[in-house]
Design a protein around this motif. Structure first.
Motif, PDB file in Angstrom:
ATOM      1  N   SER A   2      52.351  -4.691  72.629  1.00 51.39           N
ATOM      2  CA  SER A   2      51.157  -4.233  73.378  1.00 51.39           C
ATOM      3  C   SER A   2      49.946  -5.328  72.988  1.00 51.39           C
ATOM      4  CB  SER A   2      50.615  -3.158  72.549  1.00 51.39           C
ATOM      5  OG  SER A   2      50.059  -3.161  71.476  1.00 51.39           O
ATOM      6  N   SER A 225      55.005   9.411  69.576  1.00 52.29           N
ATOM      7  CA  SER A 225      56.476   8.758  69.554  1.00 52.29           C
ATOM      8  C   SER A 225      56.641   7.581  68.890  1.00 52.29           C
ATOM      9  CB  SER A 225      57.050   8.750  70.938  1.00 52.29           C
ATOM     10  OG  SER A 225      56.580   7.766  71.696  1.00 52.29           O
ATOM     11  N   LEU A 226      57.807   7.419  68.473  1.00 49.11           N
ATOM     12  CA  LEU A 226      58.046   5.943  67.600  1.00 49.11           C
ATOM     13  C   LEU A 226      57.892   4.805  68.790  1.00 49.11           C
ATOM     14  CD1 LEU A 226      61.194   6.796  65.659  1.00 49.11           C
ATOM     15  CD2 LEU A 226      59.059   6.602  64.831  1.00 49.11           C
ATOM     16  N   LYS A 227      58.359   5.192  70.029  1.00 48.55           N
ATOM     17  CA  LYS A 227      58.209   4.053  71.125  1.00 48.55           C
ATOM     18  C   LYS A 227      56.722   3.729  71.389  1.00 48.55           C
ATOM     19  CE  LYS A 227      59.402   2.737  76.021  1.00 48.55           C
ATOM     20  NZ  LYS A 227      58.048   2.331  76.155  1.00 48.55           N
ATOM     21  N   ALA A 228      55.895   4.742  71.550  1.00 48.63           N
ATOM     22  CA  ALA A 228      54.491   4.404  71.573  1.00 48.63           C
ATOM     23  C   ALA A 228      53.986   3.811  70.468  1.00 48.63           C
ATOM     24  CB  ALA A 228      53.845   6.071  71.765  1.00 48.63           C
ATOM     25  N   GLN A 230      55.627   1.671  68.470  1.00 48.67           N
ATOM     26  CA  GLN A 230      56.192   0.356  68.328  1.00 48.67           C
ATOM     27  C   GLN A 230      55.398  -0.597  69.508  1.00 48.67           C
ATOM     28  OE1 GLN A 230      58.283  -1.150  66.526  1.00 48.67           O
ATOM     29  NE2 GLN A 230      58.253  -3.241  67.519  1.00 48.67           N
ATOM     30  N   ASP A 231      55.183   0.146  70.688  1.00 51.21           N
ATOM     31  CA  ASP A 231      54.501  -0.626  71.744  1.00 51.21           C
ATOM     32  C   ASP A 231      52.893  -0.823  71.303  1.00 51.21           C
ATOM     33  OD1 ASP A 231      56.762  -0.283  73.421  1.00 51.21           O
ATOM     34  OD2 ASP A 231      55.802   1.379  74.505  1.00 51.21           O
ATOM     35  N   SER A 236      56.491  -1.617  62.092  1.00 51.28           N
ATOM     36  CA  SER A 236      56.503  -0.165  61.585  1.00 51.28           C
ATOM     37  C   SER A 236      55.039   0.083  61.010  1.00 51.28           C
ATOM     38  CB  SER A 236      57.357  -0.120  60.047  1.00 51.28           C
ATOM     39  OG  SER A 236      58.738  -0.330  60.800  1.00 51.28           O
ATOM     40  N   GLU A 303      60.849  13.009  65.753  1.00 51.25           N
ATOM     41  CA  GLU A 303      61.476  11.764  65.390  1.00 51.25           C
ATOM     42  C   GLU A 303      60.745  10.890  64.542  1.00 51.25           C
ATOM     43  OE1 GLU A 303      62.083   9.543  68.936  1.00 51.25           O
ATOM     44  OE2 GLU A 303      59.956   9.327  69.266  1.00 51.25           O
ATOM     45  N   THR A 304      59.291  11.319  64.546  1.00 49.44           N
ATOM     46  CA  THR A 304      58.418  10.338  63.704  1.00 49.44           C
ATOM     47  C   THR A 304      58.205  10.663  62.179  1.00 49.44           C
ATOM     48  OG1 THR A 304      56.479  11.692  64.248  1.00 49.44           O
ATOM     49  CG2 THR A 304      56.958  10.197  65.832  1.00 49.44           C
TER      50      THR A 304
END
Length: 355
Positions: A2, A225-228, A230-231, A236, A303-304
Protein backbone atom coordinates in the motif's frame (compact mmCIF):
# COMPACT_ATOMS: atom_id res chain seq x y z
CA UNK A 1 2.22 -2.91 -0.99
CA UNK A 2 0.00 0.00 0.00
CA UNK A 3 1.01 3.66 -0.29
CA UNK A 4 1.21 3.84 3.49
CA UNK A 5 3.56 0.89 3.67
CA UNK A 6 5.79 2.29 0.93
CA UNK A 7 6.14 5.72 2.52
CA UNK A 8 6.98 4.55 6.01
CA UNK A 9 10.59 5.18 7.00
CA UNK A 10 12.94 2.25 7.47
CA UNK A 11 13.13 0.84 11.02
CA UNK A 12 16.01 1.19 13.39
CA UNK A 13 17.57 -1.33 15.70
CA UNK A 14 -13.11 -9.47 37.10
CA UNK A 15 -13.11 -12.24 36.01
CA UNK A 16 -15.09 -12.59 32.80
CA UNK A 17 -17.22 -15.44 34.15
CA UNK A 18 -19.34 -13.03 36.18
CA UNK A 19 -20.32 -11.24 32.98
CA UNK A 20 -22.26 -14.29 31.80
CA UNK A 21 -25.29 -13.04 33.70
CA UNK A 22 -24.98 -9.39 32.70
CA UNK A 23 -26.74 -7.47 29.97
CA UNK A 24 -24.82 -6.10 26.97
CA UNK A 25 -25.26 -2.59 28.31
CA UNK A 26 -23.56 -3.54 31.55
CA UNK A 27 -20.80 -5.45 29.79
CA UNK A 28 -19.89 -2.33 27.84
CA UNK A 29 -20.11 0.07 30.80
CA UNK A 30 -16.74 1.75 31.48
CA UNK A 31 -14.64 1.29 34.61
CA UNK A 32 -16.66 -1.62 36.01
CA UNK A 33 -14.76 -4.12 38.13
CA UNK A 34 -15.69 -7.81 37.89
CA UNK A 35 -14.13 -10.62 39.88
CA UNK A 36 -14.34 -14.35 40.23
CA UNK A 37 -13.59 -15.38 43.82
CA UNK A 38 -11.83 -18.45 45.03
CA UNK A 39 -8.58 -18.76 43.07
CA UNK A 40 -5.60 -19.53 45.25
CA UNK A 41 -1.85 -19.95 44.98
CA UNK A 42 -0.43 -16.99 43.09
CA UNK A 43 -2.96 -14.50 44.36
CA UNK A 44 -4.75 -11.80 42.42
CA UNK A 45 -3.76 -9.86 39.32
CA UNK A 46 -5.81 -6.94 38.00
CA UNK A 47 -6.05 -6.60 34.22
CA UNK A 48 -7.28 -3.38 32.59
CA UNK A 49 -9.06 -3.70 29.23
CA UNK A 50 -10.55 -1.14 26.88
CA UNK A 51 -13.96 -2.40 25.83
CA UNK A 52 -14.51 -5.75 27.52
CA UNK A 53 -16.71 -7.86 25.26
CA UNK A 54 -15.17 -6.82 21.94
CA UNK A 55 -13.49 -9.61 19.99
CA UNK A 56 -10.16 -7.84 20.33
CA UNK A 57 -9.85 -9.23 23.87
CA UNK A 58 -11.30 -12.68 23.16
CA UNK A 59 -8.19 -14.75 24.07
CA UNK A 60 -8.06 -13.07 27.49
CA UNK A 61 -11.77 -13.68 28.03
CA UNK A 62 -11.47 -17.33 27.03
CA UNK A 63 -8.49 -17.91 29.31
CA UNK A 64 -10.71 -16.91 32.20
CA UNK A 65 -14.01 -18.43 31.07
CA UNK A 66 -12.37 -21.79 30.37
CA UNK A 67 -10.65 -21.78 33.75
CA UNK A 68 -7.12 -21.57 32.39
CA UNK A 69 -6.01 -18.80 34.76
CA UNK A 70 -7.53 -20.66 37.68
CA UNK A 71 -5.64 -23.80 36.66
CA UNK A 72 -2.45 -21.75 36.97
CA UNK A 73 -3.40 -20.78 40.53
CA UNK A 74 -4.20 -17.19 39.56
CA UNK A 75 -7.21 -15.02 40.33
CA UNK A 76 -7.82 -12.49 37.58
CA UNK A 77 -9.80 -9.31 38.17
CA UNK A 78 -10.77 -7.28 35.11
CA UNK A 79 -11.29 -3.54 35.18
CA UNK A 80 -13.10 -2.36 32.08
CA UNK A 81 -12.51 1.04 30.52
CA UNK A 82 -14.02 2.66 27.46
CA UNK A 83 -10.79 2.57 25.44
CA UNK A 84 -7.38 0.93 25.34
CA UNK A 85 -5.59 4.21 25.95
CA UNK A 86 -7.45 4.56 29.24
CA UNK A 87 -6.60 0.96 30.18
CA UNK A 88 -2.91 1.70 29.65
CA UNK A 89 -3.15 4.86 31.75
CA UNK A 90 -4.83 2.86 34.52
CA UNK A 91 -1.76 0.64 34.74
CA UNK A 92 0.63 3.58 34.70
CA UNK A 93 -1.19 5.20 37.64
CA UNK A 94 -1.31 1.93 39.61
CA UNK A 95 -5.02 1.13 39.22
CA UNK A 96 -4.23 -2.20 37.50
CA UNK A 97 -1.25 -4.52 37.22
CA UNK A 98 -1.29 -5.21 33.47
CA UNK A 99 -3.44 -4.29 30.48
CA UNK A 100 -4.82 -5.91 27.37
CA UNK A 101 -4.65 -3.55 24.41
CA UNK A 102 -2.92 -2.44 21.25
CA UNK A 103 0.80 -3.14 21.11
CA UNK A 104 1.72 0.39 20.00
CA UNK A 105 0.65 1.70 23.42
CA UNK A 106 4.00 0.39 24.64
CA UNK A 107 5.72 3.19 22.74
CA UNK A 108 3.43 5.79 24.27
CA UNK A 109 4.44 4.44 27.68
CA UNK A 110 8.13 4.60 26.71
CA UNK A 111 7.72 8.22 25.62
CA UNK A 112 6.42 9.08 29.09
CA UNK A 113 9.37 7.37 30.74
CA UNK A 114 7.54 4.16 31.67
CA UNK A 115 9.25 0.85 30.89
CA UNK A 116 6.64 -1.66 29.69
CA UNK A 117 6.74 -4.83 27.61
CA UNK A 118 4.26 -6.96 25.73
CA UNK A 119 4.20 -10.42 27.33
CA UNK A 120 2.10 -12.30 24.77
CA UNK A 121 0.59 -11.43 21.39
CA UNK A 122 -3.14 -12.04 21.05
CA UNK A 123 -3.83 -10.51 17.63
CA UNK A 124 -1.71 -10.20 14.49
CA UNK A 125 -3.91 -7.62 12.74
CA UNK A 126 -5.77 -4.57 14.11
CA UNK A 127 -9.26 -6.17 13.76
CA UNK A 128 -10.76 -2.73 13.10
CA UNK A 129 -12.99 -1.21 10.43
CA UNK A 130 -14.06 2.29 9.45
CA UNK A 131 -17.73 2.78 8.60
CA UNK A 132 -19.78 5.77 7.39
CA UNK A 133 -23.26 6.45 8.77
CA UNK A 134 -25.83 5.87 6.05
CA UNK A 135 -28.29 8.09 7.92
CA UNK A 136 -25.92 11.05 8.24
CA UNK A 137 -24.34 10.67 4.80
CA UNK A 138 -26.88 8.95 2.52
CA UNK A 139 -25.17 10.36 -0.57
CA UNK A 140 -21.66 9.25 0.41
CA UNK A 141 -19.45 8.68 -2.64
CA UNK A 142 -15.80 8.59 -1.51
CA UNK A 143 -13.63 9.41 1.54
CA UNK A 144 -13.40 13.02 0.42
CA UNK A 145 -17.00 13.37 1.61
CA UNK A 146 -15.71 13.04 5.17
CA UNK A 147 -13.99 16.43 5.04
CA UNK A 148 -15.42 18.60 7.79
CA UNK A 149 -17.07 15.59 9.47
CA UNK A 150 -16.71 14.00 12.91
CA UNK A 151 -15.07 10.57 13.06
CA UNK A 152 -15.80 8.45 16.14
CA UNK A 153 -12.96 6.52 17.79
CA UNK A 154 -12.86 4.83 21.18
CA UNK A 155 -10.61 7.61 22.48
CA UNK A 156 -7.99 10.00 21.21
CA UNK A 157 -4.65 8.16 21.20
CA UNK A 158 -6.29 4.74 20.93
CA UNK A 159 -5.69 2.05 18.31
CA UNK A 160 -9.01 3.04 16.68
CA UNK A 161 -7.69 6.61 16.34
CA UNK A 162 -4.47 5.34 14.77
CA UNK A 163 -6.31 3.00 12.38
CA UNK A 164 -8.81 5.66 11.30
CA UNK A 165 -5.95 8.07 10.65
CA UNK A 166 -4.13 5.51 8.50
CA UNK A 167 -7.22 4.61 6.52
CA UNK A 168 -8.01 8.25 5.83
CA UNK A 169 -4.44 9.10 4.85
CA UNK A 170 -4.36 6.15 2.50
CA UNK A 171 -7.51 7.52 0.84
CA UNK A 172 -5.96 10.96 0.42
CA UNK A 173 -7.88 12.71 3.20
CA UNK A 174 -5.75 15.14 5.22
CA UNK A 175 -6.27 14.60 8.94
CA UNK A 176 -6.66 18.34 9.52
CA UNK A 177 -9.88 18.18 7.51
CA UNK A 178 -11.68 15.88 9.95
CA UNK A 179 -12.41 15.96 13.67
CA UNK A 180 -11.82 12.85 15.77
CA UNK A 181 -14.19 12.33 18.69
CA UNK A 182 -13.75 9.86 21.54
CA UNK A 183 -16.99 7.90 21.86
CA UNK A 184 -15.98 4.95 24.05
CA UNK A 185 -16.92 1.36 23.28
CA UNK A 186 -20.01 -0.79 22.91
CA UNK A 187 -23.33 0.92 23.57
CA UNK A 188 -21.66 4.33 23.84
CA UNK A 189 -20.10 4.04 20.38
CA UNK A 190 -23.33 2.76 18.84
CA UNK A 191 -25.31 5.64 20.32
CA UNK A 192 -22.80 8.22 19.11
CA UNK A 193 -23.17 7.05 15.50
CA UNK A 194 -26.91 6.54 15.54
CA UNK A 195 -27.59 9.90 17.19
CA UNK A 196 -25.52 11.79 14.64
CA UNK A 197 -22.84 12.89 17.14
CA UNK A 198 -20.36 11.40 14.67
CA UNK A 199 -20.81 10.70 10.97
CA UNK A 200 -18.34 7.83 10.78
CA UNK A 201 -16.95 5.31 13.26
CA UNK A 202 -13.76 3.28 13.51
CA UNK A 203 -14.14 0.39 15.91
CA UNK A 204 -13.78 -3.34 16.55
CA UNK A 205 -16.17 -6.26 16.21
CA UNK A 206 -18.83 -7.27 16.98
CA UNK A 207 -19.81 -3.58 16.94
CA UNK A 208 -18.89 -2.93 13.30
CA UNK A 209 -20.55 -6.12 12.01
CA UNK A 210 -23.71 -5.21 13.94
CA UNK A 211 -23.81 -1.75 12.36
CA UNK A 212 -23.13 -3.20 8.92
CA UNK A 213 -25.73 -5.96 9.10
CA UNK A 214 -28.41 -3.59 10.38
CA UNK A 215 -27.58 -1.19 7.55
CA UNK A 216 -26.50 1.63 9.85
CA UNK A 217 -23.09 1.94 8.19
CA UNK A 218 -21.19 1.38 4.98
CA UNK A 219 -17.73 -0.04 5.61
CA UNK A 220 -15.13 2.02 3.75
CA UNK A 221 -11.91 0.85 5.42
CA UNK A 222 -10.92 -2.68 6.48
CA UNK A 223 -8.26 -3.98 8.84
CA UNK A 224 -10.10 -7.13 9.91
CA UNK A 225 -8.11 -9.66 7.88
CA UNK A 226 -4.47 -10.65 7.47
CA UNK A 227 -4.57 -9.60 3.81
CA UNK A 228 -5.91 -6.15 4.66
CA UNK A 229 -3.20 -5.72 7.29
CA UNK A 230 -0.49 -6.86 4.88
CA UNK A 231 -1.76 -4.49 2.18
CA UNK A 232 -1.79 -1.59 4.62
CA UNK A 233 1.47 -2.17 6.48
CA UNK A 234 3.55 -4.32 4.14
CA UNK A 235 4.81 -6.33 7.14
CA UNK A 236 3.65 -7.97 10.36
CA UNK A 237 1.65 -5.54 12.49
CA UNK A 238 1.17 -6.71 16.09
CA UNK A 239 -2.15 -5.70 17.58
CA UNK A 240 -3.88 -6.99 20.74
CA UNK A 241 -1.29 -7.80 23.40
CA UNK A 242 -1.06 -8.38 27.12
CA UNK A 243 1.36 -5.75 28.40
CA UNK A 244 2.99 -5.15 31.76
CA UNK A 245 5.31 -2.64 33.41
CA UNK A 246 8.89 -3.86 33.71
CA UNK A 247 8.56 -3.64 37.49
CA UNK A 248 5.69 -6.16 37.46
CA UNK A 249 7.70 -8.55 35.28
CA UNK A 250 10.69 -8.38 37.63
CA UNK A 251 8.78 -8.48 40.91
CA UNK A 252 6.03 -10.96 39.97
CA UNK A 253 7.48 -13.29 37.33
CA UNK A 254 5.35 -16.25 38.46
CA UNK A 255 2.17 -14.22 37.98
CA UNK A 256 3.40 -12.99 34.59
CA UNK A 257 4.07 -16.57 33.53
CA UNK A 258 0.65 -17.71 34.74
CA UNK A 259 -1.05 -14.97 32.70
CA UNK A 260 0.87 -15.92 29.58
CA UNK A 261 0.25 -19.64 30.15
CA UNK A 262 -3.48 -18.99 30.33
CA UNK A 263 -3.60 -16.94 27.14
CA UNK A 264 -1.37 -19.32 25.15
CA UNK A 265 -3.62 -22.17 26.28
CA UNK A 266 -6.66 -20.15 25.13
CA UNK A 267 -5.06 -19.42 21.74
CA UNK A 268 -4.50 -23.15 21.28
CA UNK A 269 -8.15 -23.84 22.11
CA UNK A 270 -9.35 -21.07 19.81
CA UNK A 271 -7.37 -22.42 16.87
CA UNK A 272 -9.52 -25.56 16.65
CA UNK A 273 -12.75 -24.52 18.39
CA UNK A 274 -16.05 -24.94 16.55
CA UNK A 275 -18.49 -22.00 16.50
CA UNK A 276 -20.78 -23.86 18.90
CA UNK A 277 -17.86 -24.24 21.32
CA UNK A 278 -17.21 -20.50 21.24
CA UNK A 279 -20.85 -19.61 21.92
CA UNK A 280 -20.86 -21.89 24.95
CA UNK A 281 -17.56 -20.53 26.27
CA UNK A 282 -18.06 -16.76 26.22
CA UNK A 283 -20.39 -14.83 28.52
CA UNK A 284 -23.89 -14.74 27.04
CA UNK A 285 -23.97 -10.95 27.15
CA UNK A 286 -21.11 -10.81 24.63
CA UNK A 287 -23.46 -12.21 21.99
CA UNK A 288 -25.50 -8.96 22.01
CA UNK A 289 -28.68 -11.00 21.81
CA UNK A 290 -27.79 -12.28 18.34
CA UNK A 291 -25.70 -15.44 18.22
CA UNK A 292 -25.54 -15.43 14.41
CA UNK A 293 -24.25 -11.88 14.32
CA UNK A 294 -21.56 -12.64 16.88
CA UNK A 295 -20.37 -15.66 14.94
CA UNK A 296 -20.37 -13.68 11.70
CA UNK A 297 -18.17 -11.07 13.36
CA UNK A 298 -15.90 -13.77 14.76
CA UNK A 299 -15.52 -15.37 11.33
CA UNK A 300 -14.25 -12.05 9.94
CA UNK A 301 -11.37 -11.85 12.42
CA UNK A 302 -10.68 -15.46 13.35
CA UNK A 303 -7.56 -15.78 11.19
CA UNK A 304 -6.04 -12.70 12.81
CA UNK A 305 -5.61 -14.27 16.24
CA UNK A 306 -2.11 -15.43 16.99
CA UNK A 307 -1.72 -19.20 16.89
CA UNK A 308 1.08 -19.28 19.48
CA UNK A 309 1.46 -15.87 21.17
CA UNK A 310 4.96 -15.06 19.88
CA UNK A 311 5.81 -11.54 18.76
CA UNK A 312 7.04 -11.64 15.13
CA UNK A 313 10.59 -10.41 14.56
CA UNK A 314 9.51 -7.48 12.37
CA UNK A 315 6.39 -6.60 14.37
CA UNK A 316 7.68 -4.03 16.89
CA UNK A 317 9.59 -2.04 14.27
CA UNK A 318 6.53 -2.02 12.01
CA UNK A 319 4.33 -0.71 14.81
CA UNK A 320 6.84 2.04 15.55
CA UNK A 321 7.03 3.06 11.88
CA UNK A 322 3.24 3.26 11.68
CA UNK A 323 2.96 5.33 14.85
CA UNK A 324 5.61 7.86 13.78
CA UNK A 325 4.15 8.05 10.26
CA UNK A 326 0.75 9.12 11.55
CA UNK A 327 2.06 11.14 14.49
CA UNK A 328 5.47 12.56 13.52
CA UNK A 329 5.92 14.12 16.95
CA UNK A 330 6.83 10.65 18.24
CA UNK A 331 9.79 10.40 15.86
CA UNK A 332 12.00 12.45 18.16
CA UNK A 333 11.21 10.41 21.25
CA UNK A 334 13.56 7.73 22.55
CA UNK A 335 11.53 4.68 21.54
CA UNK A 336 13.10 1.24 21.37
CA UNK A 337 11.23 -1.62 19.63
CA UNK A 338 13.67 -4.18 21.08
CA UNK A 339 12.65 -3.22 24.62
CA UNK A 340 8.94 -3.24 23.82
CA UNK A 341 8.33 -6.97 24.20
CA UNK A 342 9.64 -10.28 25.47
CA UNK A 343 8.97 -13.76 24.11
CA UNK A 344 10.51 -15.62 27.05
CA UNK A 345 7.22 -16.30 28.84
CA UNK A 346 5.57 -17.48 25.63
CA UNK A 347 8.42 -19.90 24.91
CA UNK A 348 7.86 -21.55 28.30
CA UNK A 349 4.09 -21.60 27.84
CA UNK A 350 4.42 -23.24 24.43
CA UNK A 351 6.54 -26.01 25.93
CA UNK A 352 3.95 -26.59 28.63
CA UNK A 353 0.98 -26.73 26.25
CA UNK A 354 2.73 -28.13 23.17
CA UNK A 355 1.73 -25.19 20.98
Amino acid sequence: MSPVAMTLPAPGRRAFGTACALSAAVVFAPAVMRTRPGAAGLGRVTVAVGGQGVLYHLPLALADCLGYFRAEGLEVVVRDFSAGAQARQAVLRGAADVYSGAFEHIFRAQASGQACRALVLQGRAPQLALGVSLRALPGYRDPGDLAGRHIGVSSIGSSTHLAASLLLLRSGVALRHVAFVGVGSGAQALAALRSGQVQALCHADPIMTLLEQRQDTRIIGELRSLKAAQDMFGASMPAGSLCAPQAFIEQQPAQAQALVNGIVHALKWLHTAAPADLVKAVPAAYLLGDQGLYLAAFSRVRETYSTHGLMPDDGPATALRVLTHVQPQWAGAKLDPECAYTNEFVHRARQKYDV
